[in-house]
Design a protein around this motif. Structure first.
Motif, short mmCIF file in Angstrom:
data_model
loop_
_atom_site.label_atom_id
_atom_site.label_comp_id
_atom_site.label_asym_id
_atom_site.label_seq_id
_atom_site.Cartn_x
_atom_site.Cartn_y
_atom_site.Cartn_z
N LEU A 137 19.18 -5.24 111.67
CA LEU A 137 20.00 -4.12 111.20
C LEU A 137 19.29 -2.78 111.33
N VAL A 138 17.96 -2.80 111.41
CA VAL A 138 17.21 -1.54 111.50
C VAL A 138 17.22 -0.98 112.93
N TYR A 139 17.73 -1.77 113.88
CA TYR A 139 17.75 -1.33 115.27
C TYR A 139 19.18 -1.12 115.75
N SER A 140 19.31 -0.37 116.81
CA SER A 140 20.61 -0.14 117.42
C SER A 140 20.42 0.09 118.92
N GLY A 141 21.50 -0.12 119.66
CA GLY A 141 21.45 0.14 121.09
C GLY A 141 20.42 -0.70 121.84
N PHE A 142 19.64 -0.02 122.68
CA PHE A 142 18.65 -0.69 123.54
C PHE A 142 17.59 -1.42 122.71
N GLU A 143 17.17 -0.83 121.61
CA GLU A 143 16.14 -1.46 120.76
C GLU A 143 16.63 -2.78 120.17
N LYS A 144 17.90 -2.84 119.81
CA LYS A 144 18.44 -4.09 119.27
C LYS A 144 18.46 -5.18 120.35
N TRP A 145 18.74 -4.78 121.59
CA TRP A 145 18.70 -5.73 122.70
C TRP A 145 17.29 -6.27 122.90
N ILE A 146 16.31 -5.38 122.85
CA ILE A 146 14.91 -5.79 123.01
C ILE A 146 14.50 -6.74 121.90
N PHE A 147 14.86 -6.42 120.67
CA PHE A 147 14.55 -7.27 119.52
C PHE A 147 15.17 -8.66 119.68
N THR A 148 16.44 -8.68 120.06
CA THR A 148 17.16 -9.96 120.22
C THR A 148 16.56 -10.80 121.33
N LEU A 149 16.32 -10.18 122.48
CA LEU A 149 15.79 -10.92 123.64
C LEU A 149 14.38 -11.43 123.38
N SER A 150 13.58 -10.68 122.63
CA SER A 150 12.21 -11.13 122.33
C SER A 150 12.25 -12.36 121.42
N CYS A 151 13.17 -12.39 120.46
CA CYS A 151 13.33 -13.57 119.59
C CYS A 151 13.76 -14.79 120.40
N ILE A 152 14.70 -14.57 121.30
CA ILE A 152 15.20 -15.66 122.13
C ILE A 152 14.11 -16.18 123.06
N ALA A 153 13.33 -15.28 123.66
CA ALA A 153 12.26 -15.67 124.59
C ALA A 153 11.21 -16.52 123.88
N VAL A 154 10.87 -16.15 122.65
CA VAL A 154 9.88 -16.92 121.89
C VAL A 154 10.37 -18.35 121.68
N SER A 155 11.65 -18.53 121.37
CA SER A 155 12.21 -19.86 121.16
C SER A 155 12.06 -20.72 122.41
N TRP A 156 12.43 -20.16 123.56
CA TRP A 156 12.37 -20.92 124.81
C TRP A 156 10.92 -21.29 125.16
N ILE A 157 10.03 -20.33 125.04
CA ILE A 157 8.61 -20.59 125.35
C ILE A 157 8.04 -21.65 124.42
N TRP A 158 8.40 -21.57 123.14
CA TRP A 158 7.89 -22.51 122.16
C TRP A 158 8.38 -23.94 122.43
N PHE A 159 9.66 -24.10 122.76
CA PHE A 159 10.19 -25.44 123.02
C PHE A 159 9.56 -26.07 124.26
N PHE A 160 9.40 -25.28 125.31
CA PHE A 160 8.73 -25.81 126.51
C PHE A 160 7.28 -26.18 126.18
N SER A 161 6.60 -25.36 125.39
CA SER A 161 5.21 -25.64 125.02
C SER A 161 5.10 -26.90 124.19
N LEU A 162 6.05 -27.10 123.27
CA LEU A 162 6.05 -28.30 122.44
C LEU A 162 6.20 -29.56 123.29
N ALA A 163 7.15 -29.52 124.22
CA ALA A 163 7.39 -30.68 125.08
C ALA A 163 6.18 -30.97 125.95
N ILE A 164 5.54 -29.92 126.46
CA ILE A 164 4.34 -30.09 127.29
C ILE A 164 3.20 -30.68 126.47
#
Length: 205
Positions: A137-164
């Motif tokens: 909620l503290v972000y808007s526009g481009f910053e909110k996109w960056i915040f969202t995509l960084s959270c999503i990227a961490v999830s994907w990297i973490w799941f691949f790392s766990l499986a490896i």
């Protein structure tokens, strides 16, 4: 830059604690002879987290979970599912003891269970809404996109790392004993979480 770092740190903080989703992904990496065979579980978990994070940031989930009966229903379904999943993990242990070989989940079963532990886990959903959704909620526009995509990227990297990591551990297990212990531990963790979910269900009634 602030939104990027905030998203990465926040996502890691939420995803690192031991949970059913992490246990399942690690277990799939360990039980399959090839890492590629565990990909369906990893991708499904990543997609589910992407959906939850996106919905949380959009604010839609806050409206949905404002209904009290939905909380109770989620805890009930989550409790029953975790009991069943723990049973399957323990059953896999029995098969290992008798045959000294594993019967890994098929791609279809991986997708079903990975989606279930991701979307039928009230604690994961409420954490995503309460923490990621609120923090966005503290972000808007481009910053909110960056915040969202960084959270999503961490999830994907973490799941691949766990499986490896699970695959590496599975490669060290030449006689099946380590895999048996892992399945037993996974079943116990899942049952403990099921009991805790039942406790939360009783409190919400």
């Amino acid at each position: 830059m602030e939104a990027l770092i905030h998203g990465i740190v926040l996502a890691f903080g939420l995803i690192l604690p031991l949970g059913v989703q992490n246990v399942f992904i690690f277990n799939q990496g360990a039980t399959h002879k090839k890492f590629s065979n565990a990909i369906p579980a990893v991708i499904t978990a990543g997609i589910c987290d992407t959906i939850l994070i996106s919905i949380a940031v959009a604010g839609v989930s806050i409206i949905i979970l404002s209904f009290g009966w939905l909380h109770t229903f989620m805890y009930l379904v989550g409790f029953l599912f975790l009991l069943y999943m723990g049973f399957l993990m323990w059953k896999e242990t029995s098969q290992l003891q008798n045959k000294q070989q594993s019967t890994p989940f098929t791609a279809k079963k991986q997708i079903f269970f990975a989606a279930s532990v991701s979307l039928l886990n009230p604690h994961a959903i409420l954490d995503t809404i309460g923490v990621i959704g609120t923090s966005s909620l503290v972000y808007s526009g481009f910053e909110k996109w960056i915040f969202t995509l960084s959270c999503i990227a961490v999830s994907w990297i973490w799941f691949f790392s766990l499986a490896i990591a699970g695959r590496r551990v599975g490669q060290l297990d030449t006689n099946g004993n380590l895999l048996k212990r892992m399945n037993q531990l996974s079943a116990f963790i899942i049952w403990i979480m099921a009991i805790y979910m039942l406790y939360q269900l009783i409190l919400s009634i």
